[in-house]
Structures are given as structure tokens and as C-alpha cells.
Design a protein around this motif. Sequence first.
Motif, PDB file in Angstrom:
ATOM      1  N   ASP A 383       0.935  -1.286  -0.136  1.00  0.00           N
ATOM      2  CA  ASP A 383       0.122   0.124  -0.014  1.00  0.00           C
ATOM      3  C   ASP A 383       0.836   1.210  -0.022  1.00  0.00           C
ATOM      4  N   LEU A 384       2.024   1.251   0.927  1.00  0.00           N
ATOM      5  CA  LEU A 384       2.617   2.409   0.782  1.00  0.00           C
ATOM      6  C   LEU A 384       3.538   2.541  -0.414  1.00  0.00           C
ATOM      7  N   GLY A 385       4.058   1.490  -1.030  1.00  0.00           N
ATOM      8  CA  GLY A 385       4.821   1.638  -2.286  1.00  0.00           C
ATOM      9  C   GLY A 385       3.758   2.101  -3.260  1.00  0.00           C
ATOM     10  N   ALA A 386       2.405   1.797  -3.206  1.00  0.00           N
ATOM     11  CA  ALA A 386       1.748   2.199  -4.165  1.00  0.00           C
ATOM     12  C   ALA A 386       1.387   3.795  -3.891  1.00  0.00           C
ATOM     13  N   ILE A 387       1.341   4.302  -2.593  1.00  0.00           N
ATOM     14  CA  ILE A 387       1.247   5.825  -2.635  1.00  0.00           C
ATOM     15  C   ILE A 387       2.871   6.568  -3.144  1.00  0.00           C
ATOM     16  N   GLU A 388       3.925   5.929  -2.845  1.00  0.00           N
ATOM     17  CA  GLU A 388       5.271   6.577  -3.283  1.00  0.00           C
ATOM     18  C   GLU A 388       5.168   6.488  -4.888  1.00  0.00           C
ATOM     19  N   ILE A 389       4.772   5.529  -5.639  1.00  0.00           N
ATOM     20  CA  ILE A 389       4.376   5.379  -7.020  1.00  0.00           C
ATOM     21  C   ILE A 389       3.522   6.477  -7.579  1.00  0.00           C
ATOM     22  N   ALA A 390       2.585   7.025  -6.686  1.00  0.00           N
ATOM     23  CA  ALA A 390       1.603   7.900  -7.175  1.00  0.00           C
ATOM     24  C   ALA A 390       1.825   9.335  -6.594  1.00  0.00           C
ATOM     25  N   ARG A 391       3.223   9.599  -6.071  1.00  0.00           N
ATOM     26  CA  ARG A 391       3.237  10.980  -5.425  1.00  0.00           C
ATOM     27  C   ARG A 391       3.246  12.093  -6.157  1.00  0.00           C
ATOM     28  N   SER A 427      12.302   4.978   3.122  1.00  0.00           N
ATOM     29  CA  SER A 427      10.995   4.245   2.940  1.00  0.00           C
ATOM     30  C   SER A 427      10.964   2.939   3.507  1.00  0.00           C
ATOM     31  N   PRO A 428      10.038   2.564   4.242  1.00  0.00           N
ATOM     32  CA  PRO A 428       9.564   1.077   4.533  1.00  0.00           C
ATOM     33  C   PRO A 428       8.949   0.382   3.705  1.00  0.00           C
ATOM     34  N   ALA A 429       8.569   0.917   2.399  1.00  0.00           N
ATOM     35  CA  ALA A 429       7.670   0.253   1.419  1.00  0.00           C
ATOM     36  C   ALA A 429       8.430  -0.592   0.394  1.00  0.00           C
ATOM     37  N   TYR A 430       7.695  -1.368  -0.141  1.00  0.00           N
ATOM     38  CA  TYR A 430       8.117  -1.744  -1.412  1.00  0.00           C
ATOM     39  C   TYR A 430       8.585  -1.041  -2.632  1.00  0.00           C
ATOM     40  N   THR A 431       9.649  -1.001  -3.340  1.00  0.00           N
ATOM     41  CA  THR A 431      10.039  -0.535  -4.395  1.00  0.00           C
ATOM     42  C   THR A 431       9.019  -1.041  -5.445  1.00  0.00           C
ATOM     43  N   ALA A 432       9.068  -0.094  -6.571  1.00  0.00           N
ATOM     44  CA  ALA A 432       8.367  -0.962  -7.949  1.00  0.00           C
ATOM     45  C   ALA A 432       8.975  -2.083  -8.275  1.00  0.00           C
ATOM     46  N   GLU A 434      10.591  -4.298  -6.385  1.00  0.00           N
ATOM     47  CA  GLU A 434      10.222  -5.480  -5.284  1.00  0.00           C
ATOM     48  C   GLU A 434       8.740  -5.727  -5.302  1.00  0.00           C
ATOM     49  N   LEU A 435       7.968  -4.754  -5.721  1.00  0.00           N
ATOM     50  CA  LEU A 435       6.288  -5.134  -5.938  1.00  0.00           C
ATOM     51  C   LEU A 435       6.210  -5.986  -6.973  1.00  0.00           C
ATOM     52  N   THR A 436       6.706  -5.989  -7.857  1.00  0.00           N
ATOM     53  CA  THR A 436       6.401  -7.220  -8.823  1.00  0.00           C
ATOM     54  C   THR A 436       6.657  -8.436  -8.474  1.00  0.00           C
ATOM     55  N   ALA A 437       7.532  -8.633  -7.380  1.00  0.00           N
ATOM     56  CA  ALA A 437       7.865 -10.048  -7.031  1.00  0.00           C
ATOM     57  C   ALA A 437       7.253 -10.308  -5.411  1.00  0.00           C
ATOM     58  N   ALA A 438       6.446  -9.423  -5.128  1.00  0.00           N
ATOM     59  CA  ALA A 438       5.576  -9.511  -3.826  1.00  0.00           C
ATOM     60  C   ALA A 438       4.538 -10.670  -4.087  1.00  0.00           C
ATOM     61  N   PRO A 439       4.002 -11.186  -2.684  1.00  0.00           N
ATOM     62  CA  PRO A 439       3.023 -11.906  -3.022  1.00  0.00           C
ATOM     63  C   PRO A 439       1.823 -11.274  -3.730  1.00  0.00           C
ATOM     64  N   GLU A 440       0.867 -12.192  -4.316  1.00  0.00           N
ATOM     65  CA  GLU A 440      -0.225 -11.696  -4.869  1.00  0.00           C
ATOM     66  C   GLU A 440      -1.108 -10.931  -4.204  1.00  0.00           C
ATOM     67  N   THR A 441      -1.405 -10.857  -2.983  1.00  0.00           N
ATOM     68  CA  THR A 441      -2.356 -10.164  -2.111  1.00  0.00           C
ATOM     69  C   THR A 441      -1.842  -8.885  -2.011  1.00  0.00           C
ATOM     70  N   GLY A 442      -0.372  -8.664  -2.037  1.00  0.00           N
ATOM     71  CA  GLY A 442       0.068  -7.185  -1.973  1.00  0.00           C
ATOM     72  C   GLY A 442      -0.186  -6.931  -3.404  1.00  0.00           C
ATOM     73  N   ARG A 443       0.270  -7.289  -4.296  1.00  0.00           N
ATOM     74  CA  ARG A 443       0.245  -6.592  -5.922  1.00  0.00           C
ATOM     75  C   ARG A 443      -1.214  -6.222  -6.013  1.00  0.00           C
ATOM     76  N   SER A 533       6.327   4.854 -11.915  1.00  0.00           N
ATOM     77  CA  SER A 533       6.391   3.334 -12.432  1.00  0.00           C
ATOM     78  C   SER A 533       6.454   3.278 -13.945  1.00  0.00           C
ATOM     79  N   HIS A 534       7.407   2.699 -14.635  1.00  0.00           N
ATOM     80  CA  HIS A 534       7.052   2.373 -15.861  1.00  0.00           C
ATOM     81  C   HIS A 534       6.371   1.357 -16.463  1.00  0.00           C
ATOM     82  N   ARG A 535       6.106   0.354 -15.656  1.00  0.00           N
ATOM     83  CA  ARG A 535       4.908  -0.775 -15.584  1.00  0.00           C
ATOM     84  C   ARG A 535       3.935  -0.347 -16.483  1.00  0.00           C
ATOM     85  N   PRO A 536       3.136  -0.892 -17.413  1.00  0.00           N
ATOM     86  CA  PRO A 536       1.938  -0.341 -17.995  1.00  0.00           C
ATOM     87  C   PRO A 536       0.742  -0.689 -17.092  1.00  0.00           C
ATOM     88  N   TRP A 537      -0.364  -0.138 -17.270  1.00  0.00           N
ATOM     89  CA  TRP A 537      -1.564  -0.845 -16.683  1.00  0.00           C
ATOM     90  C   TRP A 537      -2.134  -1.698 -17.862  1.00  0.00           C
TER      91      TRP A 537
END
Length: 550
Positions: A383-391, A427-432, A434-443, A533-537
Motif C-alpha cells: 500500500d505504501l509503495g503504491a502511494i510513493e509511485i503515485a506521489r 521508505s519502509p515500502a516496497y520499491t516498484a 520489489e512490488l513485482t515480486a511481492a505476494p499476490e495479495t500485496g500486488r 513506475s514504467h510498468r503499464p496498466w
Amino acid sequence: MAARAPEGRGRWAALILLLGAAAIAAALLLSFSSGLAPFQDSWEFLMHRRDPSVSAYLDPHNEHIVLIPVAIEQLVLRLFGMGSTTPEFVVLTALLLAVAVLLFVYVERRLGPWPALMAAVAMLFLGPAWQDLLWPFQIGFVGSALFGIAMLLALEAESERGDLAACVLLAISIGFSSLGLPFAVAAAVDVLQRRRPRGLRRAYLVAAPVLLYAVWYLGWGQDAESHLTAHHVLVSPRYVAEGLRASVDALLALATIFNEAVGRSNWGWVALAAVVAGLAWATIRRGSVPSRAWPSLAAMAAFWFLAAFSTMPGREAYSSRYLYVGALFVLLVAADLLAGLRARRLILVAGGAVAVAVAVLNLQPLREGRDFFKSQTVLTKADLGAIEIARRTVEPGFTLPPEIAGTPFLNEIEAGEYLRAVDEYGSPAYTASELTAAPETGRLQADVVLANALPVTIEEGGAAAHLGGPGCRRQGGSFPASGPLPPGTTEVHFLPGPPGTIGLRRFAASDALADEGLAGGSTTALVLPRDLSHRPWLLRVGGVEALVCH
């Protein structure tokens, strides 16, 4: 002297075993806590008490004084930043080990080294109290317990210097949390008990710390929300009995965990009755309650009754964070009531075997507590990684309610304040990546937070801006079901036919945002703000074929 040699060797053996148990407990706790993120109330300190100020130190937290925990948090934050919780866990673990050592000293003075070792091991591996063992915020409770025991030991010196030390230690205990107040009750009982041989001039050792607490309460503490009601007072005996039962459950490895709650065993009341009966038998055999037992009895009663008076959902008597202190008081009282008795070797061997078995069995609830914190860590970092991506576009007042965060434990966080803290302390959050390799619940939850934080907007019913051309592609029907979307506005023009659906995902394997029942022949506009993040929707179109135009 020769007759004392075996006892001396036994003490050294018990001390060596205590050292080994403490080393094992420290390694276990630091291993279990590795990689965990700040949890729940910890965020109140990190978001609102980072900077030195009178309010940061003295404002109450859930009716508690938190002066020393805030000071520790600020020191750790400035020395090590916010990127890792390991320094906080080191402090917590050190306090837990110190409690076990002082408990050993306390029990040894009354029952000898081997019962003292059993008591210390029980506290070191008290798995049902996993919140206190694996949550640095509980430094408040653990610190109050540590300096409270130290105060009781200082009183035993029966000297002016010991009384002065007890006064200072009691003030520190109260400065950690309001749990210090039951220890103030214990000190007051000690002063009254010894008023004839030593006089009431010792009352300062209680009066001075309590006066400081009263000044705090009148200036700041009374602003806290109070849960004291006549009903809570009337039903408090039942709450106290439940707390004692839960404490004995924990000490005998009868407690379990369901999600984050501590479950109660069917044998709890039987175990409590057996403990009470055993202590009563020892007291009757002695002929009276030992005078040194009254302070610990008073402290235990004060703790449970004060907890009963302020109960609310989440403060049940069997709550994990209460079990550490509850079990500690049971052991202190038992040691005082049994003081002077010496068990036979066979009983000590049997007791030692039981202590080891209980410690091993209590590892299971500790693991379950660790697993709960790990699951919350995944959501927190995502969640916090997402906030940082959307800053770039997130509103400063954006918050993380349960329906967005996927957890109810991040309600203290506002995007603007969080991002300022990240800029200052890391930051205590996942980086972008790290987020790609996080568990599915987190992603999945990161996608939900991103969709709300950016925010992604879906506008239905607009006229088609494009009906073909180089910026359009067919999607849905017999064409691939999903495709990447660039930042900006994308129009999805559904061809005539049945209703269509769209779904969006980015880091997750399933849709985090979906819209259904979109009429055939209509156009839906998707607005995706540019972020870090450069990862596309990825867009999924279902139900009917559509033209997707950028």
C-alpha cells in the motif's frame, strides 16, 4: 561451607542455562521479526510524533502516557531512519531479556535458582503474548514491567538508598506507560506495611512519581477518550477472573490464536482453579499470607481492575498484549506466596521438564503471531509503495481506510505526511521492482491503492473520439483479452451487441478495478495519470468486441 557448595554449583548451572535460554530467545525473536513493517499504533508515532515538541511527548495515546516510548522512537528514527524496523526490535528484545533476568533474581530470592530459571524461561517463550514479543510499539508495556520489577527489588534493600532508587525506577516505569500505576500501588502497600519500623517518611518514593503522573494527567491525559462506565465497574470481577484465566492459559501453553485473537482453552478454568488451590494450600500451611506478597497481589489486582474499567472492543482480558503482564504478575505473586519453600529434586526435575515442554509448545502461537504480522507487512509495504509511485498526483489528504488498504491497521497514514516522512527518514515500502515480486495479495492491493491514489477515473457514456486509425486496436471477442495502456486518456468504444466489461490491473495477476454492464455501442473513457513506475496498466475487455483508442 561444604554444605552450601551444591547450592552454589546449582546457581551457576541455572545462570548458565538462563544465559543460553536468553540467547536462543533473542535469536528467535530477531529472526521472527526480520523484515516486518511498522504496525497499527506505531504509525501514530511515525506520522505525528517525529519531531521534538511538548505535545509529541506528552499527548496521551489510548489513555496512556507514552513519554519514554516516544523518546526512544525519535532517537531510533534519527539514528537509523524509517527504512528498517530492526533497531526497534533490538531495543524490544533487549527489554524482554532484561525482564527475564530481573524475574530470575526476584524468584531466586524466594524459591531458589531452579524455580527462578523456570519462571524466566516461561516469560522468554511466552508465545500467546506474541504482540508484546513481536511488536516494538509494546516497548511501553515491557518497559513499565521491567522498571516496575526493578523498583520492587530496590525496595527489598530496606535502605534510604534503595528507597531513592525505587522512587526513580517507579517514575521511569510510569514514564513508559500507565502500566506503571499498578507498581505504584505495590510501592504504596510496601510503605504502609513498613510504616511502624521505618516510618511514613518513605512515602515520597510513591508520592513523587504519582504527583508527576497527576501533573501529566491534568495537563494532557484528561483529554484522552475515557471508557470508564458504571457497567464496566460492575462487571469488572468477571473481567479480572477472565484475565487470570488467560494468563494461566498462556503460562501452561493452553492458549491458541485465531487470526490475531488469542483463543481460550476448555481447560483454562480448571488450570486456574488448580493454581489458586495450590497457592491457597501453601498459604494455609504457612498460616498466613507472607507480608512480602501483598505488594505484588495489590499490583496484580490494580492492573486487571484498571484494564476492566477501561475495556472496549480490542481490550478483552484475553488480548495478546495483556498476557505478558498478566503472566508476569502471576509469577511474581506465586513466588511471593511460596517464598521460603524448597521443592525436592524430583519435583524440580518434573517442573523443569514441564517448563521445557511449555516453552516448545508456546512456539506455535508465536509462529502464528509472526505469520499474522508477515501478512500485514505485505499489505503495508504494498500500500505504501503504491502511494510513493503515485506521489506526483496523490492528494496530501489521501488516506488508507480498510476498503482501500485491505487492512484496518493503516488508518493513521495520510499521503502527504507519509511522503514527508519518507523524504526525511527513508521508505519502509516496497520499491516498484520489489512490488513485482511481492505476494499476490500485496500486488493486488497495490493496484487498488494506485487506482484510488492517482486516481484512475472511468467515465461512461462519452461519445467516441476515435473509430479507427493508428492509435486504435481491436480488443475482446476473438482478439487478445488484455493489452497494455499508456498514461493519459484511453477510449474504449464497444461495438453494438451485448453489454461489455472492462478490468484493469498493473502489478497483480487479477483485476483490481472493474466495471461491468457497459452498453454495446457506448464509449468509456479511462484516464491514467502518469506516475513513477514504467510498468503499464493492462486492460481486459469482455462481453463484446471493442476498439481501444489512445
